[in-house]
Scaffold this active site. Structure first.
Site, short mmCIF file in Angstrom:
data_model
loop_
_atom_site.label_atom_id
_atom_site.label_comp_id
_atom_site.label_asym_id
_atom_site.label_seq_id
_atom_site.Cartn_x
_atom_site.Cartn_y
_atom_site.Cartn_z
N GLY A 183 14.09 5.72 0.30
CA GLY A 183 12.75 5.82 -0.62
C GLY A 183 12.27 6.93 -0.34
CD GLN A 207 6.50 8.50 0.75
OE1 GLN A 207 7.56 7.69 0.33
NE2 GLN A 207 6.92 8.66 1.83
CB CYS A 248 6.42 5.41 6.05
SG CYS A 248 6.22 6.32 4.57
CG LEU A 249 11.14 9.42 4.53
CD1 LEU A 249 11.90 10.07 3.70
CD2 LEU A 249 11.75 9.85 6.04
CG HIS A 287 8.31 1.12 1.99
ND1 HIS A 287 7.96 0.99 3.39
CD2 HIS A 287 8.08 2.46 1.82
CE1 HIS A 287 7.75 1.92 3.19
NE2 HIS A 287 7.49 3.19 2.28
CD GLU A 288 9.64 4.30 -1.08
OE1 GLU A 288 8.60 5.46 -1.34
OE2 GLU A 288 10.46 4.55 -0.22
CG HIS A 324 4.62 4.85 -0.36
ND1 HIS A 324 3.39 5.25 0.26
CD2 HIS A 324 5.55 4.97 0.30
CE1 HIS A 324 4.35 5.22 1.72
NE2 HIS A 324 5.31 5.11 1.41
ZN ZN Z 1 6.74 5.00 2.58
#
Ligand code: ZN
Length: 151
Positions: A45, A50, A87-88, A129-130, A133
């Site tokens: 995701g 991000q 997480c990216l 999670h997304e 953000h």
């Molecule tokens: Zn993340």
């Protein structure tokens, strides 16, 4: 086009993102780029902040399919699961996070049409999670433990 994924410490990751108002070409290009960037990074995701754009848009790519959620809102969150998460925007780390096991959200698609979906298991984890953000929350804020990872 690939976009640069911002890393923890960048203030854009802590912003309360603004709702999307215009379902236009600018949004579609952003979503296309987010999809490409997510697949390139092999992630589950990616949220718009991000890639440095603080608006309420996320993409999720899981077993159930590829999804774009614009202005997503929880209808309910049920149950509990504990599992690994990364997480990216937090490269090189992984953590153990407690999440709901089943969630329902309402959202708009890239054309502004309204939908709802129920997600379970890992899909529910990715959605939670997304959506975090979009409110400036990182999984590291919630993790029970964090460790170094190979990814
Ligand atoms: Zn993340």
């Amino acid at each position: 086009m690939l976009r640069k994924i911002v890393q923890v410490g960048d203030p854009v990751l802590r912003e309360i993102c603004k709702p999307v108002e215009n379902f236009d070409e600018t949004l579609w290009t952003l979503l296309d780029d987010m999809k490409e960037t997510l697949r390139d990074a092999n992630g589950a995701g990616l949220a718009a902040p991000q890639v440095g754009v603080p608006i309420r848009a996320v993409v999720v790519d899981v077993e159930e399919g590829y999804f774009e959620f614009i202005n997503p809102v929880f209808v309910y969150q049920k149950g509990e699961q504990v599992g690994a998460e990364g997480c990216l925007s937090v490269v090189g780390k992984a953590g153990t996070v407690r999440r709901p096991d089943k969630v329902k959200i309402v959202y708009r698609d890239r054309n502004g049409d309204r939908y709802s979906i129920v997600a379970r298991g890992f899909f529910a984890r990715a959605v939670c999670h997304e959506l975090d953000h979009l409110d400036g929350i990182l999984y590291t804020d919630k993790a029970e433990s964090i460790r170094d990872s190979e990814d």
